[in-house]
Write an enzyme that holds these catalytic residues in place. Structure first.
Site, short mmCIF file in Angstrom:
data_model
loop_
_atom_site.label_atom_id
_atom_site.label_comp_id
_atom_site.label_asym_id
_atom_site.label_seq_id
_atom_site.Cartn_x
_atom_site.Cartn_y
_atom_site.Cartn_z
N CYS A 72 0.84 -1.20 0.00
CA CYS A 72 0.00 0.00 0.00
C CYS A 72 0.87 1.26 0.00
CB CYS A 72 -0.91 0.01 1.23
SG CYS A 72 -2.08 1.39 1.25
N ASP A 81 0.41 3.72 1.77
CA ASP A 81 0.38 4.28 3.12
C ASP A 81 1.79 4.59 3.62
OD1 ASP A 81 0.21 4.45 6.06
OD2 ASP A 81 -1.88 3.85 5.75
N ARG A 127 2.95 4.78 6.39
CA ARG A 127 3.39 4.05 7.59
C ARG A 127 3.87 2.63 7.29
NH1 ARG A 127 -2.25 4.93 10.42
NH2 ARG A 127 -2.78 4.34 8.29
N HIS A 162 -2.19 -4.11 4.99
CA HIS A 162 -1.93 -3.69 6.37
C HIS A 162 -3.23 -3.38 7.09
CE1 HIS A 162 -2.62 0.74 5.88
NE2 HIS A 162 -2.41 0.44 4.62
N CYS A 216 -6.18 -0.20 6.81
CA CYS A 216 -5.91 0.41 5.50
C CYS A 216 -7.02 1.39 5.11
CB CYS A 216 -5.78 -0.69 4.45
SG CYS A 216 -5.36 -0.06 2.80
CO CO Z 1 -3.44 1.15 3.00
#
Ligand code: CO
Length: 198
Positions: free
Chosen positions: A46, A48, A50, A101, A104
């Protein structure tokens, strides 16, 4: 880098420091790496911020060929199909890892009403809405939205592995890479194996 509001300049300064550090430890590191890439893994994760693939696996430049997008999906578009083709048919990676994750945002959005402010995201996550609809009985039985999100994250990882397994580039691979499905926990920083080909 932990500054609360870093500037682009800060990123450049940090890059200079990193490059100097690496070269001090290994003066020919970049020369060797510039010659060619021979990654062992294709990582589909992803976007993302993080879940940075290299950081959470202590990987180094040259280790991972990476495709990251919202909710780690392999669609029909050339973005993901070209990355898959290059990794599997040209670089001949030995393993393909799809990593979702917990929590998400893309998966969460697929479980909530459409947001008019993000038409492109809506289009992107349409397959996730279909997946959620297909598994609605199981998802509806879960007690909280967070639990439904995390289960749909797992179902999505499995769905993407199915897509990859039956994809055209995989059928052309000289040696078929092994497929792995992982989920990363934001709260403990740990990767969990959902599924793994031996
Ligand atoms: Co995500």
């Amino acid at each position: 880098m932990t500054a609360s509001n870093p500037s682009p300049k800060r990123l450049l300064v940090e890059n200079l420091a990193w490059s100097n550090d690496v070269q001090q430890r290994d003066p020919t590191y970049f020369q060797r790496l510039a010659h060619a890439q021979t990654p062992t893994f294709l990582w589909i994760g992803c976007s993302d911020s993080r879940v940075p693939a290299e950081t959470i696996t202590h990987a180094s430049p040259g280790d991972l060929f990476v495709l990251r997008n919202i909710a780690n999906m392999v669609g029909t578009g050339s973005n993901s199909s070209s990355a898959l083709e290059y990794a599997v048919c040209v670089l001949e990676v030995k393993h393909v890892i799809v990593c979702g994750h917990h929590g998400c945002g893309g998966v969460r959005a697929a479980l909530l009403p459409e947001n008019d402010a993000t038409p492109n995201v809506n289009e992107r996550i349409e397959p996730l809405r279909r997946l959620a609809h297909f598994h609605r009985k199981e998802l509806d039985a879960l007690p909280t939205l967070d639990a439904r999100i995390n289960r749909l994250v797992e179902l999505n990882v499995q769905a993407q592995l199915d897509v990859i397994g039956h994809s055209e580039p995989m059928s052309r691979a000289r040696k078929r890479p092994k497929l792995h499905g992982w989920v990363y926990g934001l709260k403990d920083g740990l990767l969990r194996e959902l599924t793994s080909e031996l």
